[in-house]
Design a protein around this motif. Structure first.
Motif, PDB file in Angstrom:
ATOM      1  N   LEU A   7       0.843  -1.196   0.000  1.00 33.28           N
ATOM      2  CA  LEU A   7       0.000   0.000   0.000  1.00 33.28           C
ATOM      3  C   LEU A   7       0.878   1.246   0.000  1.00 33.28           C
ATOM      4  N   LYS A   8       0.395   2.282  -0.669  1.00 35.89           N
ATOM      5  CA  LYS A   8       1.157   3.525  -0.737  1.00 35.89           C
ATOM      6  C   LYS A   8       0.494   4.623   0.086  1.00 35.89           C
ATOM      7  N   MET A   9       1.323   5.575   0.488  1.00 33.94           N
ATOM      8  CA  MET A   9       0.855   6.708   1.276  1.00 33.94           C
ATOM      9  C   MET A   9      -0.361   7.319   0.592  1.00 33.94           C
ATOM     10  N   GLY A  10      -1.405   7.556   1.360  1.00 30.74           N
ATOM     11  CA  GLY A  10      -2.688   7.994   0.823  1.00 30.74           C
ATOM     12  C   GLY A  10      -3.750   6.940   1.065  1.00 30.74           C
ATOM     13  N   ASP A  11      -3.316   5.680   1.222  1.00 35.55           N
ATOM     14  CA  ASP A  11      -4.266   4.612   1.551  1.00 35.55           C
ATOM     15  C   ASP A  11      -4.602   4.704   3.037  1.00 35.55           C
ATOM     16  N   PRO A  12      -5.886   4.828   3.372  1.00 39.18           N
ATOM     17  CA  PRO A  12      -6.246   5.034   4.786  1.00 39.18           C
ATOM     18  C   PRO A  12      -5.842   3.875   5.687  1.00 39.18           C
ATOM     19  N   ARG A  13      -5.632   2.678   5.116  1.00 38.99           N
ATOM     20  CA  ARG A  13      -5.236   1.534   5.953  1.00 38.99           C
ATOM     21  C   ARG A  13      -3.868   1.739   6.579  1.00 38.99           C
ATOM     22  N   LEU A  14      -3.036   2.606   5.968  1.00 36.54           N
ATOM     23  CA  LEU A  14      -1.712   2.873   6.535  1.00 36.54           C
ATOM     24  C   LEU A  14      -1.792   3.791   7.754  1.00 36.54           C
ATOM     25  N   LEU A  15      -2.964   4.353   8.000  1.00 32.88           N
ATOM     26  CA  LEU A  15      -3.129   5.300   9.109  1.00 32.88           C
ATOM     27  C   LEU A  15      -3.792   4.656  10.323  1.00 32.88           C
ATOM     28  N   GLU A  16      -4.123   3.363  10.206  1.00 27.82           N
ATOM     29  CA  GLU A  16      -4.819   2.689  11.302  1.00 27.82           C
ATOM     30  C   GLU A  16      -3.836   2.130  12.332  1.00 27.82           C
ATOM     31  N   THR A  17      -4.350   1.883  13.530  1.00 31.82           N
ATOM     32  CA  THR A  17      -3.568   1.224  14.582  1.00 31.82           C
ATOM     33  C   THR A  17      -3.763  -0.286  14.462  1.00 31.82           C
ATOM     34  N   ALA A  18      -2.641  -1.021  14.460  1.00 29.63           N
ATOM     35  CA  ALA A  18      -2.710  -2.476  14.277  1.00 29.63           C
ATOM     36  C   ALA A  18      -3.097  -3.177  15.578  1.00 29.63           C
ATOM     37  N   ARG A  19      -3.709  -4.346  15.446  1.00 32.72           N
ATOM     38  CA  ARG A  19      -4.130  -5.159  16.604  1.00 32.72           C
ATOM     39  C   ARG A  19      -3.026  -6.138  16.981  1.00 32.72           C
ATOM     40  N   PRO A  20      -2.931  -6.473  18.288  1.00 34.77           N
ATOM     41  CA  PRO A  20      -1.942  -7.483  18.689  1.00 34.77           C
ATOM     42  C   PRO A  20      -2.293  -8.861  18.122  1.00 34.77           C
ATOM     43  N   VAL A  21      -1.255  -9.659  17.889  1.00 34.28           N
ATOM     44  CA  VAL A  21      -1.446 -11.065  17.524  1.00 34.28           C
ATOM     45  C   VAL A  21      -1.719 -11.839  18.805  1.00 34.28           C
ATOM     46  N   GLU A  22      -2.767 -12.649  18.798  1.00 34.48           N
ATOM     47  CA  GLU A  22      -3.105 -13.432  19.991  1.00 34.48           C
ATOM     48  C   GLU A  22      -2.931 -14.929  19.784  1.00 34.48           C
ATOM     49  N   ASP A  23      -3.002 -15.396  18.546  1.00 33.98           N
ATOM     50  CA  ASP A  23      -2.954 -16.839  18.287  1.00 33.98           C
ATOM     51  C   ASP A  23      -1.788 -17.167  17.356  1.00 33.98           C
ATOM     52  N   PHE A  24      -0.704 -17.666  17.955  1.00 31.42           N
ATOM     53  CA  PHE A  24       0.467 -18.003  17.129  1.00 31.42           C
ATOM     54  C   PHE A  24       0.282 -19.302  16.367  1.00 31.42           C
ATOM     55  N   ALA A  25      -0.750 -20.058  16.699  1.00 32.64           N
ATOM     56  CA  ALA A  25      -0.994 -21.318  16.000  1.00 32.64           C
ATOM     57  C   ALA A  25      -1.859 -21.117  14.758  1.00 32.64           C
ATOM     58  N   ALA A  26      -2.385 -19.918  14.579  1.00 26.72           N
ATOM     59  CA  ALA A  26      -3.264 -19.682  13.435  1.00 26.72           C
ATOM     60  C   ALA A  26      -2.483 -19.884  12.134  1.00 26.72           C
ATOM     61  N   PRO A  27      -3.023 -20.697  11.218  1.00 26.47           N
ATOM     62  CA  PRO A  27      -2.296 -20.936   9.964  1.00 26.47           C
ATOM     63  C   PRO A  27      -2.087 -19.655   9.169  1.00 26.47           C
ATOM     64  N   GLY A  28      -2.973 -18.718   9.325  1.00 29.10           N
ATOM     65  CA  GLY A  28      -2.845 -17.470   8.591  1.00 29.10           C
ATOM     66  C   GLY A  28      -1.615 -16.679   8.982  1.00 29.10           C
ATOM     67  N   LEU A  29      -1.148 -16.859  10.217  1.00 29.13           N
ATOM     68  CA  LEU A  29       0.028 -16.102  10.660  1.00 29.13           C
ATOM     69  C   LEU A  29       1.270 -16.567   9.904  1.00 29.13           C
ATOM     70  N   ARG A  30       1.418 -17.878   9.758  1.00 31.05           N
ATOM     71  CA  ARG A  30       2.588 -18.412   9.026  1.00 31.05           C
ATOM     72  C   ARG A  30       2.579 -17.913   7.586  1.00 31.05           C
ATOM     73  N   ALA A  31       1.398 -17.936   6.969  1.00 34.57           N
ATOM     74  CA  ALA A  31       1.283 -17.472   5.583  1.00 34.57           C
ATOM     75  C   ALA A  31       1.594 -15.978   5.489  1.00 34.57           C
ATOM     76  N   LEU A  32       1.140 -15.216   6.488  1.00 37.27           N
ATOM     77  CA  LEU A  32       1.432 -13.781   6.501  1.00 37.27           C
ATOM     78  C   LEU A  32       2.936 -13.542   6.563  1.00 37.27           C
ATOM     79  N   LEU A  33       3.616 -14.264   7.456  1.00 40.34           N
ATOM     80  CA  LEU A  33       5.064 -14.082   7.600  1.00 40.34           C
ATOM     81  C   LEU A  33       5.789 -14.464   6.306  1.00 40.34           C
ATOM     82  N   ASP A  34       5.355 -15.555   5.676  1.00 42.20           N
ATOM     83  CA  ASP A  34       5.975 -15.958   4.408  1.00 42.20           C
ATOM     84  C   ASP A  34       5.787 -14.883   3.342  1.00 42.20           C
TER      85      ASP A  34
END
Ligand code: NI
Length: 177
Positions: A7-34
């Motif tokens: 995403l590039k500057m101007g996209d409102p998603r870059l202005l949001e506050t991120a949520r903490p990760v709570e589930d390290f076993a979630a398969p989506g987390l591994r895919a995100l890191l990859d």
């Protein structure tokens, strides 16, 4: 594994506050890191934060390998940092040039703390606790800012020190982060 659009500057998603990760076993987390790793390396970035690919989680990674074109940039080991907390170790700050994959082609001088401690979790959920200085500390501050909706131009004190990389540094190929 995939290189994701940044995403590039101007996209409102870059202005949001991120949520903490709570589930390290979630398969989506591994895919995100990859995907983050593939994207960071494909674009030759020094770091990447999950919000930059549209994922509002507190996940950053960074890596600076020794580059003969930039002997002044000290190497930083590949690090995944989840749910980070930064603690400055002194009031000392210094300004230096930064770039960002979300602000492509630009560079600006940004003040950062010189010495800090960063704590959080690694990719497996194990605690990480490091005290670092200089360029390593700068990269961490830049990436963690993305988790708070901050892009480096918002940290700048003098916008006269903001410009296009190919004009500021003709003939150099610089790394974004
Ligand atoms: Ni950035």
């Amino acid at each position: 594994m995939a290189v994701r659009p940044v995403l590039k500057m101007g996209d409102p998603r870059l202005l949001e506050t991120a949520r903490p990760v709570e589930d390290f076993a979630a398969p989506g987390l591994r895919a995100l890191l990859d995907d983050m790793c593939d994207t960071m390396r494909a674009l030759n970035g020094a770091g990447l934060a999950a919000p930059q690919i549209g994922i509002g989680l507190q996940v950053v990674m960074f890596e600076v390998t020794r580059n003969p074109r930039y002997p002044q940039a000290e190497p930083v080991p590949f690090t995944v940092l989840v749910n980070p907390v930064l603690t400055p170790l002194s009031d000392e700050t210094e300004e230096d040039w930064e770039g960002c994959l979300s602000v492509p082609g630009m560079r600006g001088r940004v003040p950062r703390f010189v010495h800090l401690c960063y704590q959080g979790l690694d990719a497996d959920g194990n605690p990480l606790d490091r005290s670092v200085s200089g360029f390593h500390a700068r990269v961490v501050q830049h990436e963690v800012d993305h988790l708070h909706g901050l892009l480096y131009p918002m940290r700048m004190k003098d916008l006269r020190q903001f410009g296009f990389a190919d004009t500021l540094f003709p003939g150099q190929a610089l790394q974004d982060d």
